[in-house]
Design an enzyme around this catalytic site. Structure first.
Site, PDB file in Angstrom:
ATOM      1  N   GLU A 147      19.695 -33.697 -32.758  1.00 14.58           N
ATOM      2  CA  GLU A 147      20.935 -34.470 -32.650  1.00 14.58           C
ATOM      3  C   GLU A 147      20.714 -35.841 -32.007  1.00 14.58           C
ATOM      4  OE1 GLU A 147      23.852 -31.951 -30.765  1.00 14.58           O
ATOM      5  OE2 GLU A 147      23.627 -30.380 -32.268  1.00 14.58           O
ATOM      6  N   ASN A 188      16.293 -32.393 -36.451  1.00 11.40           N
ATOM      7  CA  ASN A 188      17.426 -31.518 -36.727  1.00 11.40           C
ATOM      8  C   ASN A 188      18.731 -32.196 -36.321  1.00 11.40           C
ATOM      9  OD1 ASN A 188      18.367 -28.805 -37.497  1.00 11.40           O
ATOM     10  ND2 ASN A 188      18.908 -28.562 -35.337  1.00 11.40           N
ATOM     11  N   HIS A 224      27.094 -26.386 -39.630  1.00 13.90           N
ATOM     12  CA  HIS A 224      28.230 -25.706 -39.002  1.00 13.90           C
ATOM     13  C   HIS A 224      29.483 -26.149 -39.755  1.00 13.90           C
ATOM     14  CE1 HIS A 224      25.765 -24.210 -35.765  1.00 13.90           C
ATOM     15  NE2 HIS A 224      25.348 -25.434 -35.472  1.00 13.90           N
ATOM     16  N   GLU A 252      21.198 -23.917 -39.044  1.00 16.59           N
ATOM     17  CA  GLU A 252      22.187 -23.332 -38.139  1.00 16.59           C
ATOM     18  C   GLU A 252      23.473 -22.988 -38.897  1.00 16.59           C
ATOM     19  OE1 GLU A 252      22.761 -25.581 -34.523  1.00 16.59           O
ATOM     20  OE2 GLU A 252      20.699 -26.330 -34.528  1.00 16.59           O
ATOM     21  N   ASP A 254      26.726 -21.569 -40.194  1.00 18.20           N
ATOM     22  CA  ASP A 254      27.857 -20.675 -40.008  1.00 18.20           C
ATOM     23  C   ASP A 254      29.084 -21.321 -40.643  1.00 18.20           C
ATOM     24  OD1 ASP A 254      28.716 -22.546 -38.036  1.00 18.20           O
ATOM     25  OD2 ASP A 254      27.914 -21.335 -36.416  1.00 18.20           O
TER      26      ASP A 254
END
Length: 340
Positions: A147, A188, A224, A252, A254
């Protein structure tokens, strides 16, 4: 959900769970399917361990390998939970994805921005070298920097940028590569899985780093997502990163749902999970797809997104949801065999 007694090292190897298909057995041989690991559940819940071992051939420590948890006091490392993840993976034939060496939200409180530049740079070098060296040969890939971009695609204002300048990103990759030349090294970020300003900024950054000879091997797209919002042209976006000569990974994944949950929302969620899996598998350099937790019991969503939940492919009783079935359907259709 009932809790079992704490696991001993002799119980790390866990038999597969019968009753529904295992994702790890359906994935293409060159692509891993993984999950983030909740350290507390790994240590105490047998059903959690069993499904984690049965479904996935890769794991990511959700929090255990973040700097703030690894080094709570200067020079004093606590490896207990991160070692636990690695031992479990080794016992169950799983690869380990390291997360993360450098993140602006995981700087130990004892690190002071008032310190001189060289002291901070050396501290960062020592941390990356120490962690990567400990797990050399045991971790197949690392999120080296996490990030580092703002929403507009520029570099995020952080301690590291203010004190060290933009060169800290290249330094982090070079230090990690020196500590383990065989590990795959990823950058990432979130909000980059579809086309947009942030994804454009990440593309520029990766291109610049690669042209400068920095060992950036892959790009991780966190993913996400909301159940009602698909990323813009995810497949095309991943392909333009692959064209730079790097691997791509969904790191990641979801899909959160606005509560209350109903059948229609679960179907939309399932289709979005399937969409992201399909997008990565459509790219020749796709290396892994990782779910950010596989059961709603351990999901971070409710604590960060009030009014949302049910983001994972298994429910809080560790039973598969339509999203799991959608992933199975996608994978079995590629293999030319019926699901189940």
């Amino acid at each position: 959900m009932g809790q079992a007694e704490p696991a001993t090292e002799s119980s790390w190897q866990t038999p597969p769970t019968p009753g529904w298909p295992a994702l790890r057995g359906l994935m293409p041989a060159n692509v891993r399917i993984g999950s983030a690991v909740d350290g507390k559940l790994l240590a105490t819940d047998e059903r959690y361990r069993s499904e984690l071992a049965a479904q996935f051939n890769a794991v990511t420590a959700e929090n255990a390998m973040k700097w703030v948890n690894l080094e709570p006091s200067p020079g004093v490392y606590d490896w207990s939970e991160s070692d636990q993840v690695v031992k479990f993976a080794q016992a169950n034939g799983q690869a380990v994805y390291g997360h993360t060496l450098l993140w602006h939200s995981s700087v130990p409180a004892w690190v002071s921005e008032s310190w001189p530049r060289e002291r901070i740079r050396e501290l960062l070098r020592q941390h990356i070298t120490t962690v990567v060296s400990r797990y050399r040969g045991k971790i197949w890939a690392w999120d080296v920097v996490n990030e580092v971009l703002a929403e507009d695609g520029s570099l995020r204002d952080s301690l590291w940028l203010r004190k060290l300048g933009p060169g800290y990103i290249a330094d982090a990759f070079r230090w990690a590569h020196e500590a383990d030349p065989d590990a795959r090294l990823f950058i990432n970020d979130y909000g980059t899985e579809g086309r947009g300003r942030k994804a454009n900024g990440l593309l520029r950054l990766v291109r610049e780093l690669r042209m400068a000879g920095v060992p950036v091997h892959g790009v991780g797209f966190q993913s996400h997502l909301r159940w009602d919002r698909a990323p813009e042209d995810a497949t095309g976006n991943l392909r333009r990163f692959a064209a730079l000569g790097v691997s791509v990974a969904i790191t990641e994944l979801d899909v959160r749902i606005q509560l209350p949950v109903d059948a229609e929302k679960l179907l939309d969620q399932a289709l979005l999970y399937q969409h992201m899996l399909k997008a990565c598998l459509a790219v020749s350099t796709c290396e892994s797809v990782t779910l950010w937790g596989f059961t709603d019991t351990s999901s971070w969503i409710s604590s960060h997104y009030p009014g949302f939940g049910a983001a994972c492919v298994f429910d809080s009783d560790i039973r598969p949801k339509p999203a799991h079935e959608a992933l199975v359907q996608e994978l079995t259709s590629r293999r030319g065999t019926p699901p189940g």
